[in-house]
Design a protein around this motif. Sequence first.
Motif, short mmCIF file in Angstrom:
data_model
loop_
_atom_site.label_atom_id
_atom_site.label_comp_id
_atom_site.label_asym_id
_atom_site.label_seq_id
_atom_site.Cartn_x
_atom_site.Cartn_y
_atom_site.Cartn_z
N ALA A 1 9.50 -10.68 31.97
CA ALA A 1 8.25 -11.32 31.56
C ALA A 1 7.65 -11.83 32.86
CB ALA A 1 8.53 -12.48 30.61
N ARG A 2 6.41 -11.48 33.12
CA ARG A 2 5.77 -11.86 34.38
C ARG A 2 5.56 -13.36 34.49
NH1 ARG A 2 2.98 -8.43 37.66
NH2 ARG A 2 3.15 -6.26 37.03
N GLY A 3 5.70 -13.86 35.72
CA GLY A 3 5.35 -15.25 35.99
C GLY A 3 3.85 -15.35 36.15
N ASN A 4 3.27 -16.52 35.89
CA ASN A 4 1.82 -16.64 36.05
C ASN A 4 1.42 -17.00 37.48
OD1 ASN A 4 2.29 -19.43 36.22
ND2 ASN A 4 1.90 -19.75 34.04
N LYS A 5 2.41 -17.11 38.38
CA LYS A 5 2.11 -17.44 39.77
C LYS A 5 2.90 -16.60 40.76
CE LYS A 5 1.43 -21.47 42.71
NZ LYS A 5 1.54 -22.94 42.80
N TYR A 6 4.21 -16.42 40.52
CA TYR A 6 5.07 -15.73 41.48
C TYR A 6 5.66 -14.45 40.88
CZ TYR A 6 5.01 -20.46 43.42
OH TYR A 6 4.63 -21.68 43.90
N GLU A 7 6.06 -13.53 41.79
CA GLU A 7 6.68 -12.29 41.33
C GLU A 7 8.20 -12.37 41.34
OE1 GLU A 7 5.10 -8.90 43.53
OE2 GLU A 7 3.84 -8.46 41.79
N ASP A 8 8.76 -13.51 41.75
CA ASP A 8 10.21 -13.63 41.84
C ASP A 8 10.83 -13.68 40.44
OD1 ASP A 8 9.86 -13.89 44.58
OD2 ASP A 8 9.67 -16.06 44.42
N THR A 9 11.81 -12.83 40.20
CA THR A 9 12.55 -12.89 38.93
C THR A 9 13.80 -13.73 39.15
OG1 THR A 9 11.69 -10.76 38.21
CG2 THR A 9 13.75 -11.50 37.20
N CYS A 10 14.00 -14.72 38.28
CA CYS A 10 15.07 -15.70 38.47
C CYS A 10 16.02 -15.74 37.29
CB CYS A 10 14.48 -17.09 38.64
SG CYS A 10 13.21 -17.25 39.90
N ILE A 11 17.26 -16.09 37.58
CA ILE A 11 18.24 -16.45 36.56
C ILE A 11 18.79 -17.81 37.00
CG2 ILE A 11 20.47 -15.94 35.46
CD1 ILE A 11 19.84 -12.96 35.85
N ALA A 12 18.61 -18.83 36.14
CA ALA A 12 19.02 -20.18 36.52
C ALA A 12 20.53 -20.35 36.42
CB ALA A 12 18.31 -21.21 35.66
N GLU A 13 21.10 -19.84 35.33
CA GLU A 13 22.54 -20.08 35.12
C GLU A 13 23.07 -19.07 34.13
OE1 GLU A 13 25.88 -22.29 36.20
OE2 GLU A 13 23.85 -22.49 36.95
N VAL A 14 24.33 -18.71 34.30
CA VAL A 14 25.00 -17.85 33.34
C VAL A 14 26.47 -18.26 33.29
CG1 VAL A 14 25.45 -15.98 35.00
CG2 VAL A 14 25.41 -15.48 32.55
N ASN A 15 27.03 -18.31 32.11
CA ASN A 15 28.47 -18.47 31.99
C ASN A 15 28.96 -17.60 30.84
OD1 ASN A 15 28.32 -20.10 29.54
ND2 ASN A 15 27.69 -21.79 30.87
N PHE A 16 30.25 -17.39 30.79
CA PHE A 16 30.80 -16.40 29.88
C PHE A 16 31.83 -17.02 28.95
CE2 PHE A 16 29.24 -14.35 33.65
CZ PHE A 16 28.56 -13.26 33.16
N PHE A 17 31.99 -16.41 27.79
CA PHE A 17 33.01 -16.87 26.83
C PHE A 17 33.70 -15.69 26.20
CE2 PHE A 17 28.88 -16.77 24.67
CZ PHE A 17 29.14 -15.98 23.57
#
Length: 148
Positions: A132-148
């Motif tokens: 999903a595009r950002g309305n200002k930057y082109e950087d694609t981010c993932i803040a956090e992920v954990n597994f179970f």
Amino acid sequence: DNATAANVPIVIAGAYHSSADQEGSYVHSAKLAVDGNTSTCWSEGVKGLGIGENIEIHFNATCKVSGMNIWIGHQKSEALFYQNARPVVVRVEGSDGSKEVYKLNDTFGSQRVEFKQPITVNKVKLVVQEVARGNKYEDTCIAEVNFF
């Protein structure tokens, strides 16, 4: 064997990225996606929206993984969330050769993804397939992920 793997706690040993955005000396590295802090994030560092960029999370042993909790985008604030691109489709590649594609909700906060079937792995790669595009930057981010 699978019986042993089922009882092994999932402990993250390291995280690696295909690319990472750098602001001065600060690197938005993959390690920031597994640091337990949702206000830091991995941000890919290629031109454009980072389709195909990935982070690979290594565990300290082979373990059974049934799913993940993921905070997509930049979660430091809702404003930053919408300013940066967010992965809404990710391919999960296991060290066992498994590959599954998951559609994510474009929402601020965490979401739980149950894998189609549990995988027995010592590392998992998350590949950005759609954003999903950002309305200002082109950087694609993932803040956090954990597994179970």
